[in-house]
Scaffold this active site. Structure first.
Site, mmCIF file in Angstrom:
data_model
loop_
_atom_site.group_PDB
_atom_site.id
_atom_site.type_symbol
_atom_site.label_atom_id
_atom_site.label_comp_id
_atom_site.label_asym_id
_atom_site.label_seq_id
_atom_site.Cartn_x
_atom_site.Cartn_y
_atom_site.Cartn_z
ATOM 1 N N ASP A 44 -12.427 -10.737 21.914
ATOM 2 C CA ASP A 44 -13.325 -10.740 20.666
ATOM 3 C C ASP A 44 -11.878 -9.347 20.313
ATOM 4 O OD1 ASP A 44 -14.146 -9.244 18.563
ATOM 5 O OD2 ASP A 44 -15.939 -9.252 19.414
ATOM 6 N N HIS A 71 -20.158 -7.668 21.228
ATOM 7 C CA HIS A 71 -20.940 -7.125 20.090
ATOM 8 C C HIS A 71 -21.685 -8.197 19.795
ATOM 9 C CE1 HIS A 71 -21.308 -7.836 15.376
ATOM 10 N NE2 HIS A 71 -20.992 -6.760 15.256
HETATM 11 C C1 LIG Z 1 -17.038 -6.647 13.808
HETATM 12 C C2 LIG Z 1 -17.035 -7.166 14.909
HETATM 13 C C3 LIG Z 1 -17.365 -8.983 15.019
HETATM 14 C C4 LIG Z 1 -18.101 -9.868 14.028
HETATM 15 O O1 LIG Z 1 -16.952 -9.829 12.607
HETATM 16 P P1 LIG Z 1 -17.803 -10.349 11.793
HETATM 17 O O2 LIG Z 1 -16.479 -9.789 10.959
HETATM 18 O O3 LIG Z 1 -18.697 -9.784 10.746
HETATM 19 O O4 LIG Z 1 -17.504 -11.749 11.762
HETATM 20 C C5 LIG Z 1 -17.170 -9.341 16.163
HETATM 21 N N1 LIG Z 1 -17.196 -7.988 17.082
HETATM 22 C C6 LIG Z 1 -16.275 -7.506 17.501
HETATM 23 C C7 LIG Z 1 -16.336 -6.419 18.702
HETATM 24 C C8 LIG Z 1 -16.850 -6.022 16.129
HETATM 25 O O5 LIG Z 1 -16.425 -5.252 15.678
#
Ligand SMILES: *Cc1c(COP(=O)(O)O)cnc(C)c1O
Length: 404
Positions: A198, A121
């Site tokens: 993440d 992402h």
């Molecule tokens: C949604 C998402 C993010 C970002 O999350 P936020 O809530 O917008 O800060 C980062 N990585 C992945 C894989 C996501 O799905």
């Protein structure tokens, strides 16, 4: 519990959109909230609201206690050793930026290397690009194969004596592919390199055990697991968090301040300056309780069955391409209709009350590599039903006819 009883916990699911019953399949973007979560937020503001850590009165004490109880709930949920390893942030994006800034300041120098992957992402790519531009470090990217799966053999080759950090998404927000994060962590640790995961797409769909994973950092957003937006988590092993400098600075993260100098709190308070989002934290605790009451195994198998049904239906349709591999997938599925643009398909589906995401899903390099310009993504949550999937399949067939 029957799925109808469960769905009654989420009032928004009873809504109509364009005169049709809502079919919400954009859960990878954000999830809806059960009454237990919204009730908890209301109860906090009606009964406990106060600024924490800086007042001695009763409300401040109660709010502070609630905030720390939420931290402990997150610790227990992740199976972290200590609640001092849990930092509350505003979400995944802030958590990653915090690590990029502080880890970067402490440990990354010119010529060092940061390993990311081609399926991240943007939130787990852009902060590392910026860090590398600033420090003269080099970004190394683990490539993917034709089906969008990470090439672990390349990862092995990319880690070397200059590697300072490996960072990888637990689950792709585009294809739903689950990465073997335990294996990746072991590979990096074999060379003494720390690992950031993440977890934004994994948290609501998989049991997470940071002790078993042995990762150094794990981050996620509350809003993707049924809590309010604006609250998120950075888990970090104690020795790492304690070795990082502050990120944002101000009130609440200092032990003493003169006009010239400040002494900083230890983790987690060192990373939590300013007035905290206590309502968000307690809403996250309520959301975790909701998920635990249902049971993560139950959720994982329910969602898995929905995705398999969707994939089977799509593969039976002529002129559709499904990205990724079924046996590695959780929660999200990306596909294309050969003869129609994703945005047009999304518009037809919307008119039918069906919410999916189309485009590059904040993962443009990955979508470029697997699909060209854009995909259609359907992503499920614990409240989705077989009927939702059948309506989507129906809608796609109608879109294919209309857009032919
Ligand atoms: C949604 C998402 C993010 C970002 O999350 P936020 O809530 O917008 O800060 C980062 N990585 C992945 C894989 C996501 O799905």
């Amino acid at each position: 519990m029957s799925i109808d009883t469960l769905r009654a916990d989420f009032p928004i699911l009873a809504r109509q959109v364009h005169g049709k019953a809502l079919v919400y399949l954009d859960n990878a973007a954000t999830t809806h909230k059960p009454y237990s979560v919204t009730d908890r937020i209301v109860a906090f503001y009606e009964n406990e609201n106060a600024g924490i850590n800086r007042s001695l009165h009763a409300l401040a004490d109660e709010a502070g206690t609630a905030y720390e109880a939420a931290r402990e709930a997150v610790r227990a949920y992740l199976n972290a050793h200590s609640s001092s390893e849990i930092v509350f942030t505003s979400g995944t994006t802030e958590s990653i930026n915090l690590i990029a800034a502080t880890f970067g300041e402490a440990f990354v120098r010119e010529g060092d290397e940061i390993v990311v992957t081609a399926m991240e992402h943007h939130a787990n790519l852009v902060p590392w690009q910026r860090l590398c531009n600033k420090t003269g470090a080099v970004l190394r990217v683990v490539p993917i194969d034709e089906s969008g799966v990470l090439r672990l053999d390349s990862l092995e080759e990319l880690i070397n004596g200059r590697t300072r950090l490996v960072t990888v998404t637990h689950v792709s927000n585009v294809t739903g592919i689950v990465n073997p994060v335990s294996e990746i962590t072991a590979m990096a640790h074999a060379r003494d390199v720390p690992v950031l995961i993440d977890g934004a797409q994994a948290i609501a769909h998989h049991a997470i055990d940071v002790a078993a994973l042995d990762c150094d950092f794990y981050v996620f957003s509350g809003h993707k697991i049924y809590s309010a937006a604006g609250i998120g988590v950075l888990y970090g092993k104690h020795h790492w968090l304690d070795s990082l400098p502050p990120h944002h600075s101000g009130g609440g993260m200092v032990t003493s301040v003169s006009l010239e100098h400040s002494h900083f709190e230890r983790a987690p308070l060192r990373f939590e300056p300013g007035t905290r989002n206590v309502a968000g934290a307690v809403s996250l605790e309520a959301a975790l309780e909701y998920v635990m009451a249902l049971g993560m195994e139950e959720i994982t198998s329910h969602e898995g069955a929905l995705l398999r049904r969707l994939e089977e239906g799509l593969r039976e349709m002529k002129g559709t391409t499904v990205h990724g591999e079924a046996d590695r997938r959780c929660c999200s599925l990306s596909f294309n209709l050969d003869a129609a643009h994703p945005a047009d398909v999304g518009m037809v589906l919307d008119k039918l009350g069906i919410a999916v995401r189309t485009g590059t899903h904040c993962a443009q390099p990955y979508v470029d590599a697997i699909a060209g310009k854009a995909t259609i993504r359907a992503s499920v949550a614990l409240y989705n039903t077989r009927k939702d999937i059948d309506k989507l399949l129906d809608g796609i067939e109608r879109a294919a006819v209309i857009l032919r």
